[in-house]
Motif scaffolding. Structure first.
Motif, mmCIF file in Angstrom:
data_model
loop_
_atom_site.group_PDB
_atom_site.id
_atom_site.type_symbol
_atom_site.label_atom_id
_atom_site.label_comp_id
_atom_site.label_asym_id
_atom_site.label_seq_id
_atom_site.Cartn_x
_atom_site.Cartn_y
_atom_site.Cartn_z
ATOM 1 N N GLN A 31 52.743 49.084 42.257
ATOM 2 C CA GLN A 31 52.992 47.730 41.788
ATOM 3 C C GLN A 31 52.026 46.755 42.451
ATOM 4 O O GLN A 31 51.545 45.811 41.824
ATOM 5 N N GLU A 32 51.748 47.012 43.698
ATOM 6 C CA GLU A 32 50.895 46.081 44.432
ATOM 7 C C GLU A 32 49.494 46.043 43.825
ATOM 8 O O GLU A 32 48.911 44.978 43.652
ATOM 9 N N MET A 43 46.075 41.597 38.712
ATOM 10 C CA MET A 43 46.409 40.446 37.879
ATOM 11 C C MET A 43 45.976 39.139 38.529
ATOM 12 O O MET A 43 45.815 38.138 37.856
ATOM 13 N N ARG A 44 45.818 39.188 39.793
ATOM 14 C CA ARG A 44 45.421 37.959 40.469
ATOM 15 C C ARG A 44 43.930 37.709 40.401
ATOM 16 O O ARG A 44 43.454 36.636 40.740
ATOM 17 N N PHE A 82 48.632 46.689 40.844
ATOM 18 C CA PHE A 82 48.662 45.986 39.566
ATOM 19 C C PHE A 82 48.714 44.474 39.780
ATOM 20 O O PHE A 82 47.973 43.719 39.151
ATOM 21 N N ASN A 83 49.584 44.075 40.678
ATOM 22 C CA ASN A 83 49.708 42.641 40.923
ATOM 23 C C ASN A 83 48.404 42.053 41.446
ATOM 24 O O ASN A 83 48.013 40.954 41.074
#
Lengths: 406, 889
Positions: B805-806, B812-813, B808-809
């Motif tokens: 998840q990290e 996205m940033r 991906f996040n």
């Protein structure tokens, strides 16, 4: 710059060449004025209702739903006009379509301190009970409610970076907050009727006939006095406001307006894509269309806008209470009991058999509930050691952990 | 006859052997009737066995009979060309046979009837034959001529007997009868002499041989069904070839429909071949390169070079031979090595190893190069050992052995384990021995320092110095004795050692001199005042500390503690010094020293103050010194203001609360510099002015807002919010009167399970409260309500290529936009799904076979002018899907 007097005088001034564009009288008290998405329109909070005027002073709209508005704010990326009225009601109105997006009661009484956080468009309200609440149009309850002062909050301002908030209370305190952690960074003593951050992060404080500019010299958010300016005794400073991209601070006081130079307050390099002081009408029109196309829906207002697009945070499971679970189980058992029984021949529907079958059905109905219960218990058991492990090291550092010697 | 029969029996099919048969039949002797009967009986017996055979035999029998007729017909030439007619007959018989194949008698009957039915002419023939035979015999007797002559006559007669020509209009007798039908063979006869006859004949024979009864055709519906099925299968298989291109199209983020711009040049050679000189220089070069003379010369030269290249045959042979020899030698060596490797005898290997070791030893002693190599090898081994700890019984085997216990093992294992350990020890011990020479100095040095540092009194110092001197001398002596055996005895080691020794000697001598000089100094200074010694010693300590910053911290600490403990004394000393400062001038040295120490030790961060102190101390004009002493517990501070002016001491010590020492100090600073009225803070405190009562103001404020207890209100508010989200569990209640009559309730109290439940609920609630973001923020309520409208702005699940998840996040940033990307990549990033140049006609997708072995770009697959781009980067929604029902290009 648009100025409005308490007696109903509204004036529009071009600050580039200090020309008066328009000035007119509305003949009632004007409490606040705010520009909409460009300088052609502005909203004025008058005695009973807020109105929208254009550059020529023509009244375009009367927003009766808002009531007797005390403060107005415009969220420029979302095209929302936010207002707080005498009764502590917060309204969000979409100025493109005209629809009322949200209408919430703060429930904290009269409030005349409102500021929008330029970073995330969250609206901050300062209340008379010393609380500061932060709102977004999609939540009926405040996102944050924090007790900032013991006395009523007299002024507040957000740093353009979005990480700092300055509040002033009636109890002679000015506080600087870190609104990422919701902790107070520094507390100073002093009165402030109005607070304002400049683009470069200078803090203007107006109280009485005195205006002070504070600066964060050390870079640790510890503000100290940078400049001070005192008006003629008896003038009451009502509002201070920095001129964007200029080193000018405008003061609205009881005798009119004045402007002082504050070196280093404005952003020296403007980005024509963001704001162009030398905009031609054509560019303005172009930009208006662009900004309308880029309009953000009100849902995108959140405390941490960087969260948009990331993975959905794990939702807290809707755990049924024990009673509810038991009730569900009872119902299932009941239905199993009531279930129709087939008539079978050759002694296969003897009473004993039927009884046995019924029992089986009940067990079958119970099974999933019991299983789930077991699972939950097991998970609870499993969770505890896991938590300990997590406490040990964050994921990014785990690779450096010493492997267990064999 | 019997022979022919047998041959028939062995052969399965009729027609192939038919000709042969006829020949056989011609030659075959006539069997006596008795034998024939026998054969007949045999036939019947066979017929019992199976239908097939029966058929076969039937035909045989028939043919056999026929043979007679043929023979007969032999006489009458007319039949000769139509042999096959006779053969055709059996088919019919077969049919007849089939109808009555149950009965043996029947067969016989049939055959008999056949023979009967087989035209009356047969009997007639018989009769005729008899009469003809008699007549011939008679003629023979009369004329004395052989019978053949008459035979021919007879033949002639036979031919003559046919009065009309044979043609299709005049069918022969047997055709008219119905059993002598025209067959293919008949039709073939006239073609006999033609070119393609044999081939044709063969084909026909094949056809006939394979003649199987033709099945009735299946119904049309079924046939179509089957056809469709097959067609489906086929197309299904065929259509898979589209899967790849279509899939690629679908998954392509962008499809380009553009004019195919063929660059034209595919290889460097192609480009070079089309080169024409344009500029002057190029032309000049070209003329030079392509000059006829030059080319000619080059060619000639090449020819001469070739001549030079000539190698004599003998040389080649020699070279080849030598190569072959080498190869064979290598091979032999290899074989030998293999053989040796295969030898399992341990003793042999041990001996071998020993030999090798010995050899290497001798080599090492004689050849320094080899010795060096050996040393390198050893070093490598050691390093490896250090790295892997291979011999530390870490292997699975060793672990298992250890687990089972050494006692449980047999002698061999124990020995092996101990040997391993020995090896490890050996390897590691050697490592130490190698390093000893270099490290020992250091350690000794450190020891010296350690001993030197803690006590700062001069006596100790002198002692230490003498000790050090002694030690170095001892070392010098011992070094001579060292290293006469083992590795150190090696010549290169000896050389190295010598060099080292010399260096050490020089060093040691220097050190001794140093010690002596310092000792002397010490003795001199001992004579002076003790206080000064103290300062000097102190300086020494800290000087050392600065020189060696890596030195242990606790040492300096201990020093500080010492200082702290006798700080009072120091104070006095300082005073003394202050008094006779003019004479000594030692203070100037001491105070900065102190400041240094404080700076090093203090963590209050009030450096600026100290620096100012330093400054004040350094310039002697204002004659004011500030002494700041930090006590061991940093909880509070002493600020001493000492005004030394004209020998009159004014001491005013202000003790301030430790809450905000920095601020206070600043204020003190400010007092000196500015004396304005408007201070930002209300604290106006100076040594001379009367103290401002700090708490009084807070009191004032408190008094002012006494009416509204905001905090309590807020707390209540927060509790409400918390309870709203997780309600507090109800207290365990009991129904009044329940269980009371037994007094059990009273004794036991509320049942334990109820209490337990309550406890657990309470704990749960607390846990969930702890998880809240505002758990430790007393003054903040953070709403934890989940907004469904906001939820749609989040990704529902982790998109495919991401696993965490990290990650991906974080992805996205990463901002996307013209500010963050170069123009080209940005264009690629926000390219539309379909790019089509106006006016371009989109043709249907075409398929081109591509040979997988041929290395060609896949572009061809996609059709003539179609490009597909796959962007993996940043596309949030994953690959956009382009629908291609009628594929594009």
């Amino acid at each position: 710059m648009v100025v409005a007097g308490r007696k109903g005088h509204v004036a529009l001034i071009d600050m580039m060449n200090m020309d008066l564009i328009k000035e007119f009288q509305v003949r009632e008290a004007v409490r606040d004025v705010v520009f909409l998405h460009n300088e052609l329109f502005f909203a004025a909070a008058q005695k009973k209702y807020p109105y929208i005027y254009n550059r020529d002073g023509t009244e375009l709209h009367c927003l009766k739903e808002h009531g007797a508005v005390l403060k107005l704010q415009f969220l420029r990326n979302h095209f929302l006009l936010a207002s707080i009225n005498k009764f502590g009601q917060l309204h969000y109105q979409d100025v493109t379509m005209g629809g009322m997006v949200a209408n919430y009661r703060t429930g904290l009484g009269r409030c005349d301190v409102m500021q929008v956080n330029p970073f995330n468009a969250v609206l901050g309200l300062g209340h008379s009970c010393g609380k500061v609440t932060m709102w977004r149009p999609t939540n009926a309850t405040p996102l944050i409610k924090m007790l900032c002062h013991h006395g009523p909050v007299s002024a507040m301002a957000f740093h353009p970076g979005g990480h700092l908030m300055a509040t002033a209370g009636m109890e002679r305190k000015i506080k600087v907050w870190d609104i990422r952690k919701f902790e107070v960074l520094h507390t100073y003593s002093g009165h402030a009727k109005t607070l304002q951050f400049s683009q470069k992060g200078l803090l203007a404080i107006g109280s009485g006939s005195r205006v002070q500019i504070w600066k964060d010299t050390a870079g640790n958010q510890d503000y100290s006095r940078y400049m001070s300016h005192s008006m003629v005794k008896g003038y009451q400073v009502g509002k201070v406001n920095f001129q964007p991209y200029e080193d000018v601070l405008a003061l609205g006081h009881s005798q009119g307006i004045s402007a002082i130079l504050v070196p280093g307050s404005g952003e020296p390099n403007f980005d024509t894509w963001v704001a162009n002081p030398f905009e031609t009408p054509k560019q303005r029109r172009e930009k208006e269309i662009h900004s309308l196309l880029d309009k953000l829906p009100p849902e995108t207002i959140m405390l941490d806008p960087t969260q948009i697009g990331t993975l959905r945070p794990p939702r807290a499971k809707e755990q049924l209470t024990k009673q509810e679970r038991e009730a569900a189980m009872e119902a299932a058992i009941e239905s199993a009991k009531q279930g129709p029984s087939k008539k079978k021949t050759k002694g296969r529907s003897k009473p004993t058999r039927m009884q046995k079958k019924k029992q089986d059905g009940i067990m079958k109905a119970k099974r999933p509930f019991l299983d789930q219960q077991l699972n939950d218990e097991r998970q609870l058991l499993n969770k505890k050691p896991k938590l300990n492990e997590e406490v040990q090291l964050p994921l990014s550092l785990q690779r450096f952990a010493r492997k267990e010697a064999t | 006859m019997g022979k022919s029969f047998l041959s028939k029996k062995t052969s399965l099919g009729g027609s192939k052997y038919e000709k042969k048969n006829s020949k056989d039949e011609k030659k075959g002797p006539r069997l006596p009737s008795a034998l024939q009967r026998e054969v007949d009986s045999l036939n019947t017996r066979y017929s019992d066995n199976s239908d097939e055979e029966e058929e076969l035999h039937d035909t045989d029998i028939y043919e056999y009979n026929e043979a007679q007729a043929e023979e007969e017909s032999r006489k009458n030439r007319r039949y000769d060309p139509v042999d096959n007619l006779e053969y055709k007959l059996p088919d019919e018989f077969e049919d007849e046979n089939l109808s009555s194949d149950d009965d043996d008698n029947n067969v016989d009957h049939a055959s008999e009837s056949k023979s009967n039915m087989n035209t009356s002419d047969e009997s007639e023939d018989d009769v005729e034959e008899d009469s003809v035979g008699r007549h011939a015999r008679m003629l023979q007797n009369i004329t004395g001529m052989p019978a053949e002559v008459f035979d021919g006559k007879k033949q002639k007669f036979g031919v003559v007997s046919e009065t009309y020509p044979e043609s299709e209009y005049n069918p022969s007798r047997d055709t008219l009868d119905g059993d002598g039908r025209i067959t293919i063979q008949d039709l073939l006869v006239p073609l006999q002499k033609k070119r393609g006859y044999s081939e044709l004949n063969k084909r026909i024979q094949k056809v006939e041989r394979k003649s199987v009864p033709v099945q009735t055709p299946i119904s049309k519906v079924l046939q179509e069904n089957v056809d469709r099925k097959v067609a489906y299968e086929h197309t299904k298989k065929d259509i898979t070839k589209w899967e790849l291109p279509v899939k690629r199209h679908r998954e392509a983020t962008t499809i380009f429909f553009e004019k195919d711009t063929n660059v034209g040049f595919s290889t460097v050679g192609a480009i070079a071949s089309g080169f024409t000189p344009r500029t002057n220089f190029e032309k000049k070069m070209d003329s030079l390169i392509n000059d006829a003379k030059v080319v000619e010369a080059y060619r000639e030269d090449g020819a001469r070079l070739l001549e030079l290249n000539k190698i004599s045959v003998e040389d080649v042979i020699d070279h080849k031979n030598s190569l072959a020899k080498m190869r064979s030698l290598l091979f032999r060596h290899e074989m030998k090595a293999k053989r040796i490797k295969k030898i399992k005898s341990k003793t042999y290997h041990r001996l071998l190893k020993k030999d090798k070791l010995k050899a290497s030893h001798t080599e090492m002693q004689t050849d320094p190069e080899a010795a060096k190599e050996e040393a390198m090898k050893q070093e490598f081994k050691r390093a490896e050992e250090r790295l892997t700890l291979k011999h530390k019984n870490n292997s699975n085997w060793a672990k298992r052995v250890k687990k089972r216990g050494l006692e449980a093992q047999d002698e061999g294992t124990r020995v092996a384990i101990s040997e391993q350990l020995n090896q490890h020890a050996d390897l590691t011990r050697k490592m130490y021995s190698m390093k000893e020479s270099s490290s020992s100095d250091e350690t000794s040095d450190e020891d010296d320092e350690d001993e030197l540092s803690p006590d700062a009194n001069p006596d100790g110092v002198s002692k230490l110095l003498t000790k050090a001197k002694e030690k170095t001398q001892k070392l010098l002596e011992t070094e001579d004795e060292m290293g006469t055996s083992g590795v150190l005895s090696l010549p290169f080691m000896v050389r190295e050692m010598k060099k080292r020794k010399e260096m050490a000697y020089a060093e040691a001598k220097l050190a001794i001199e140093d010690y002596e000089s310092s000792l002397k100094q010490l003795e001199d200074t001992n004579g002076a005042a003790t206080s000064e010694i103290r300062t000097s010693s102190g300086r020494r300590v800290f000087g050392a500390a600065r020189k060696q910053p890596e030195e242990s911290v606790n040492r300096t600490k201990s020093g500080n503690i010492d200082r702290d403990s006798d700080s009072d004394y120091e104070y006095k000393a300082n005073d003394n010094l202050d008094v006779d400062r003019a004479g000594n001038g030692a203070l100037q040295k001491k105070v900065p020293l102190d400041a240094n120490m404080l700076r090093g030790e203090s963590d209050s961060g009030s450096k600026s103050v100290y620096t100012s102190f330093d400054d004040t101390v350094r310039d002697p004009d204002p004659k004011t010194t500030y002494e700041v002493a930090i006590f061991a517990s940093n909880s509070w501070k002493k600020v001493g203001n000492k005004n030394v002016s004209n020998g009159i001491d004014k001491k005013s010590v202000v003790v301030v609360e430790p809450i905000r020492p920095q601020q206070d100090l600043k204020e003190v600073d400010k007092d000196d510099t500015e004396s304005e009225e408007e201070m930002v803070d209300g604290f106006l405190s100076s040594g001379t002015k009367a103290d401002y009562e700090l708490p009084s103001q807070e009191d004032l404020i408190r008094r002012a807002f006494a009416g509204d207890d905001v905090e309590e209100e807020f707390e209540k508010d927060k509790l409400e919010v918390l309870n709203e989200e997780n309600p507090e569990p109800e207290k365990p209640l009991l129904l009044p009167g329940w269980g009371q009559w037994t007094h059990i309730q009273k004794k036991k109290g509320t049942p334990s399970w109820l209490l337990e439940e309550h406890e657990s609920a309470k704990r749960k609630r607390e846990e969930s409260l702890k998880k809240r973001k505002d758990a430790h923020l007393k003054h903040v309520i953070i709403s934890e309500k989940i907004n469904k409208k906001v939820e749609k702005l989040h990704a529902k699940s982790l998109p495919y290529p991401y696993t965490s998840q990290e990650a991906f996040n974080m992805s996205m940033r990463v901002p996307i936009g013209p500010e963050f990307h170069p123009a080209a990549s940005l264009r690629a990033l926000n390219c539309p799904e379909v790019v089509k140049t106006p006016g371009h006609i989109i043709k249907p997708i075409s398929f081109e076979e591509v040979n997988p072995h041929e290395k060609e770009d896949e572009q061809k697959m996609k059709g003539p002018n179609q490009k597909i781009k796959n962007k993996k980067s940043n596309n949030v929604k994953g690959a956009k899907k382009t629908k291609i029902k009628h594929k594009s290009n």
